[in-house]
Structure formats: structure tokens, C-alpha cells
Design a protein around this motif. Structure first.
Motif, PDB file in Angstrom:
ATOM      1  N   PHE A 249       0.819  -1.211   0.000  1.00 47.04           N
ATOM      2  CA  PHE A 249       0.000   0.000   0.000  1.00 47.04           C
ATOM      3  C   PHE A 249       0.852   1.260   0.000  1.00 47.04           C
ATOM      4  O   PHE A 249       0.382   2.338  -0.361  1.00 47.04           O
ATOM      5  N   ALA A 250       2.117   1.149   0.440  1.00 45.88           N
ATOM      6  CA  ALA A 250       2.981   2.331   0.509  1.00 45.88           C
ATOM      7  C   ALA A 250       3.783   2.550  -0.768  1.00 45.88           C
ATOM      8  O   ALA A 250       4.411   3.595  -0.935  1.00 45.88           O
ATOM      9  N   PHE A 251       3.747   1.572  -1.678  1.00 47.04           N
ATOM     10  CA  PHE A 251       4.554   1.671  -2.893  1.00 47.04           C
ATOM     11  C   PHE A 251       3.767   2.407  -3.976  1.00 47.04           C
ATOM     12  O   PHE A 251       3.185   1.818  -4.881  1.00 47.04           O
ATOM     13  N   HIS A 252       3.711   3.737  -3.838  1.00 47.55           N
ATOM     14  CA  HIS A 252       3.017   4.560  -4.828  1.00 47.55           C
ATOM     15  C   HIS A 252       3.785   5.872  -5.020  1.00 47.55           C
ATOM     16  O   HIS A 252       4.720   6.187  -4.259  1.00 47.55           O
ATOM     17  N   GLU A 253       3.376   6.630  -6.020  1.00 50.17           N
ATOM     18  CA  GLU A 253       4.134   7.807  -6.452  1.00 50.17           C
ATOM     19  C   GLU A 253       4.279   8.834  -5.344  1.00 50.17           C
ATOM     20  O   GLU A 253       5.360   9.394  -5.131  1.00 50.17           O
ATOM     21  N   ARG A 254       3.203   9.076  -4.622  1.00 51.99           N
ATOM     22  CA  ARG A 254       3.248  10.110  -3.585  1.00 51.99           C
ATOM     23  C   ARG A 254       4.236   9.746  -2.485  1.00 51.99           C
ATOM     24  O   ARG A 254       4.997  10.608  -2.011  1.00 51.99           O
ATOM     25  N   ASN A 255       4.233   8.497  -2.081  1.00 44.04           N
ATOM     26  CA  ASN A 255       5.130   8.068  -1.011  1.00 44.04           C
ATOM     27  C   ASN A 255       6.586   8.075  -1.473  1.00 44.04           C
ATOM     28  O   ASN A 255       7.496   8.437  -0.724  1.00 44.04           O
ATOM     29  N   LEU A 256       6.805   7.673  -2.714  1.00 38.58           N
ATOM     30  CA  LEU A 256       8.161   7.705  -3.256  1.00 38.58           C
ATOM     31  C   LEU A 256       8.675   9.136  -3.368  1.00 38.58           C
ATOM     32  O   LEU A 256       9.864   9.404  -3.129  1.00 38.58           O
ATOM     33  N   ASN A 257       7.799  10.065  -3.720  1.00 41.40           N
ATOM     34  CA  ASN A 257       8.211  11.471  -3.767  1.00 41.40           C
ATOM     35  C   ASN A 257       8.596  11.987  -2.385  1.00 41.40           C
ATOM     36  O   ASN A 257       9.538  12.774  -2.233  1.00 41.40           O
ATOM     37  N   LEU A 258       7.840  11.541  -1.350  1.00 40.62           N
ATOM     38  CA  LEU A 258       8.179  11.932   0.006  1.00 40.62           C
ATOM     39  C   LEU A 258       9.568  11.433   0.384  1.00 40.62           C
ATOM     40  O   LEU A 258      10.367  12.164   1.007  1.00 40.62           O
ATOM     41  N   LEU A 259       9.890  10.199   0.001  1.00 37.82           N
ATOM     42  CA  LEU A 259      11.227   9.669   0.280  1.00 37.82           C
ATOM     43  C   LEU A 259      12.296  10.477  -0.444  1.00 37.82           C
ATOM     44  O   LEU A 259      13.366  10.745   0.109  1.00 37.82           O
ATOM     45  N   ALA A 260      12.005  10.860  -1.686  1.00 41.88           N
ATOM     46  CA  ALA A 260      12.977  11.653  -2.444  1.00 41.88           C
ATOM     47  C   ALA A 260      13.205  13.013  -1.795  1.00 41.88           C
ATOM     48  O   ALA A 260      14.339  13.508  -1.719  1.00 41.88           O
TER      49      ALA A 260
END
Length: 451
Positions: A283-294
Motif C-alpha cells: 500500500f505504501a509503494f506509490h508515487e506520492r510516497n516515493l516522492n516523500l522519500l525523495a
């Protein structure tokens, strides 16, 4: 099921049979009262006694209509047996019409009842599914409310996490900040990721040092020199993940054991480390979450850069302000993370030191201040508010004005304080911020370090 939800008639009980007998007797009584010699009206015009089986058939169905017709027939046979009135002669047409009307009406009523019963069952099934959905919705809503309360009560936010990392940096002794802060950095990324299996590796001369500085979970074997995702990360110098668009572009990332590869690159473009992500919840593997990590990765790299600048004895305040301004511009353009740049121009020199102390005392955790003189020989305090949209900046300005009024009893106009604001968002380019600093704030072009 509540009665008002029913669309089919209720089941027939004992009251129906009582009503059958009562209505039939009533019809016979009224017929005898109006025509004693022909109570069934079999020989005198319209056969009004038909109303009993017809009404009962419409109300209850075939069985009650048939019973009512049989009762009328028994009365007819009795009167025929004893030769009462005109009933010495059997009225065959009346008998046939009586049973034809009673049975037809009853049969159509039963057909209508069966159809309504089918609709009722379908309605009850849909109601049952609706109840299940409603219960599931309420459970989900309750879970969502509890999650919101948990998050609201948790002091861990993006702002507090970055503040904690800055405080951790101040505690680090010596030159090796990356090794000392690796565990803390990975913990922050794991909390906001959330990450299940990941590791942080040092980068030297565009090569990943295989020995992890910090790790989570059991790490699989990986060859960084040949891994396609790592190579693509070095090529593009940004977060690379196992997304469908990557596969569609012809890249064979499925050969990599990684889900994502996050570089820690500062505003000077130097890559300090790489976070290899091997496992995280679906559920966490999506664009918004990846952008937060970046975004987090970039800020963590800037924290490491600040330590290097301190060691090199550079102008910390200027370098820090320029670094965070560059980071805010990059985050706004790439990830739509807002920020606000405010310039406090102090036209009255007698109040400039007091106002400067006031601004420093009201400085928030992530806010960055820089003091300089503009071309009009007027002191200017630049305040960069990262992660702050225009409404948040308005609240910040109002707090400054309120503090000025409460502490000194003066308004901003009375002390010669002029406030200039520039929003930093996806639509604002570097040139616009540069024009704001040079034209509106009257800063010298050499003071503006925007590349």
C-alpha cells in the motif's frame, strides 16, 4: 425487516378466514334484506353476491375466493333443495359465472403475490448487502478516525523529523557525520516510507561501497556494480523504482532485487549515500510516497553538506540560507512542495537591532534567517519558510506584527518595517525569485546566490 420496507403482502393468517366467513355472511344478509325472495340476486338483474368472492380473491387470493364461492353455492343448493322462491330452478349461468369470477380474480391475485414475493426476496438480499457494506463503511471510518487521532497525537512529523536530524548533527563529533548519522537517517526514512528491508550505503567516486552503514531487515545479495537499477540511478541522479513505466521503456529492472534506489544528493549535486530499498508494504509503494522519500533524501543530504561547510569554516549563515533556498526551489518544481520567502526591510535604523532580535526570537525550527544590507543601505532580514504555503506565511507575519504590538506597543508602520513576500511553488521559477530579491528587496546581485 421493518413492515414499511416490505413490498409483498403479508402472509395470510386466521384473520383472513374469519373475514372470508364474515364478508360472505354480510353479502347474504344484505341480499336477503334487499330481496328476501332472491338473496343471491341470481334472477334479479346484476348478481351482487359476486362481490364477496371477488373482493376476497383480490385481497387474499384463490383459496379464500373459492371458499366464499362454495359457501354461496351451498346456500344456493339449500334454497334449491327446499324450493324457496325462484330457486326451485337451478340458475346454471349464475353458478358458472360465480366460480369463473372467483377463481380468475384469485389466480391473478396469487400471480401478483408471487411476483411481489420474488421482488421482496431480491429487496431483502440487496438490503442485507447494503447493511454489510454500511457496517464495513462504519468500521473503515472508525479505523480512519482512530488513525487520524493517532497521527494527530504523534509528534513525529516531517518538520519535527528534520529538526531532530539537525539536533543529531550538532551532537556528532569529528568529521565522519555520515557514519554517525546513518542509523538515524535510515530510521527517519523507514518511519515515513515505511520501509521493511533497506540499507544505507556510502557513495565514493560514483561507486557504492558494498558495506552498509545502517540496515533494516535481512538484506539479500546484490552486486551494485552490475545492478541495472543502481546504474540507472547514477545515470539520472534521482530516485529510481520498480514502476510499470520503467518496464514499458525497455529497461529490464526485474533483474534487480531492489524495489527502489534512493540517492542522497545535496544542492551542490554531490551524492553522499544511497538507500537501497528491498522491501516495503504494497500500500505504501506509490508515487506520492516515493516522492516523500525523495524529498527527505534531499534534505538529509543537505544536512550532511552543512557539516562539511562547518568543517571548511565557510560563512555558515549565508551558505545555509542559499542551500535551503535552492532546496525549496527544487522541491517546489519537482514535487510541488511549497515554501515562502519573506523579506523584512527595516527602514528605521534605530529599530533595526530590536526588530532583528524579535525576528530571531520568533524563528521557528526549520525557518532559515539571513541578515544583509541592500543597495539603499538598509538592513534586510530574509526569512525562508520551508514547507510553508501562503496561508502559513500569512500566519507567521501576523504573529510578528502581534509580537511587535504586545512587546513595544508599536505597529510595523511606526517602526519602519516593510514586509515583502514571495511564494515558492511549482509555477514560480528561479528567475522570479531572483527578480524579487533584486528589484523588490533592493539586494545587490552578488548577494543573490541563485544559480
Amino acid at each position: 425487516m421493518q413492515d414499511y420496507l416490505r413490498i409483498a403482502p403479508r402472509k395470510i393468517g386466521n384473520a383472513a378466514w374469519v373475514e372470508t366467513l364474515g364478508l360472505t355472511a354480510l353479502v347474504l344478509g344484505l341480499g336477503y334484506w334487499t330481496e328476501p325472495t332472491d338473496p343471491l340476486h341470481a334472477f334479479s338483474g346484476f348478481p351482487w353476491s359476486l362481490f364477496a368472492p371477488v373482493l376476497l380473491g383480490l385481497r387474499y387470493g384463490f383459496a379464500q375466493a373459492l371458499v366464499s364461492g362454495l359457501l354461496l353455492l351451498l346456500v344456493l343448493l339449500g334454497m334449491h333443495r327446499f324450493g324457496i322462491g325462484a330457486y326451485a330452478q337451478m340458475p346454471a349461468a349464475y353458478v358458472v359465472g360465480l366460480f369463473a369470477c372467483a377463481m380468475l380474480v384469485g389466480e391473478f391475485r396469487d400471480l401478483w403475490d408471487r411476483r411481489l414475493e420474488g421482488l421482496q426476496r431480491a429487496n431483502e438480499y440487496r438490503q442485507m448487502r447494503l447493511d454489510e457494506f454500511t457496517r464495513a463503511h462504519h468500521i473503515l471510518r472508525l479505523s480512519h478516525d482512530r488513525l487520524e487521532q493517532k497521527i494527530a497525537g504523534n509528534d513525529q512529523s516531517l518538520r519535527s523529523a528534520l529538526l531532530a536530524m539537525r539536533q543529531r548533527l550538532n551532537e556528532v563529533q569529528g568529521h565522519e557525520a555520515l557514519a554517525a548519522m546513518a542509523e538515524s537517517m535510515l530510521d527517519v526514512l523507514a518511519y515515513y516510507g515505511p520501509l521493511r528491508v533497506a540499507a544505507l550505503y556510502r557513495v565514493s567516486e560514483d561507486k557504492v561501497i558494498p558495506e552498509p552503514l545502517a540496515s533494516l531487515g535481512e538484506l539479500p545479495a546484490i552486486n551494485f556494480a552490475k545492478d541495472p537499477m543502481v546504474q540507472l540511478m547514477f545515470e539520472h541522479r534521482e530516485l529510481i523504482s520498480m514502476r510499470p513505466e520503467m518496464a514499458e521503456s525497455g529497461l529490464h529492472l526485474e533483474k534487480s532485487p531492489l524495489l527502489a534506489c534512493l540517492p542522497l544528493i545535496d544542492t551542490n549535486g554531490e551524492m553522499h549515500a544511497v538507500v537501497a530499498i528491498f522491501g516495503m508494504p504494497f500500500f505504501a509503494f506509490h508515487e506520492r510516497n516515493l516522492n516523500l522519500l525523495a524529498i527527505l533524501g534531499g534534505h538529509l543530504a543537505d544536512i550532511l553538506l552543512s557539516r562539511e561547510q562547518e568543517i571548511m569554516h565557510l560563512d555558515i549563515d549565508v551558505a545555509r540560507f542559499n542551500r535551503y533556498l535552492e532546496r525549496s526551489l527544487a522541491d517546489a518544481q519537482r514535487y510541488e512542495v511549497p515554501a515562502t520567502l519573506i523579506a523584512f526591510e527595516m527602514l528605521d535604523a534605530s529599530w533595526s537591532d530590536t526588530l532583528q532580535r524579535l525576528l530571531q526570537s520568533t524563528q521557528r525550527g526549520l525557518d532559515v534567517l539571513r541578515v544583509c544590507d541592500n543597495s539603499k543601505r538598509v538592513k534586510v532580514v530574509l526569512a525562508l519558510l520551508p514547507l510553508t504555503a501562503e496561508d502559513g506565511a500569512e500566519g507567521y507575519v501576523q504573529r510578528i506584527r502581534l509580537a511587535l504590538q504586545e512587546q513595544f506597543g508599536r505597529s510595523s508602520e511606526e517602526v519602519g518595517l516593510v514586509i515583502h513576500r514571495q511564494a515558492i511553488n511549482r509555477l514560480v521559477r528561479k528567475a522570479a525569485v531572483k527578480r524579487f530579491l533584486i528589484s523588490e528587496c533592493a539586494l545587490d546581485e552578488r548577494e543573490v546566490a541563485i544559480h
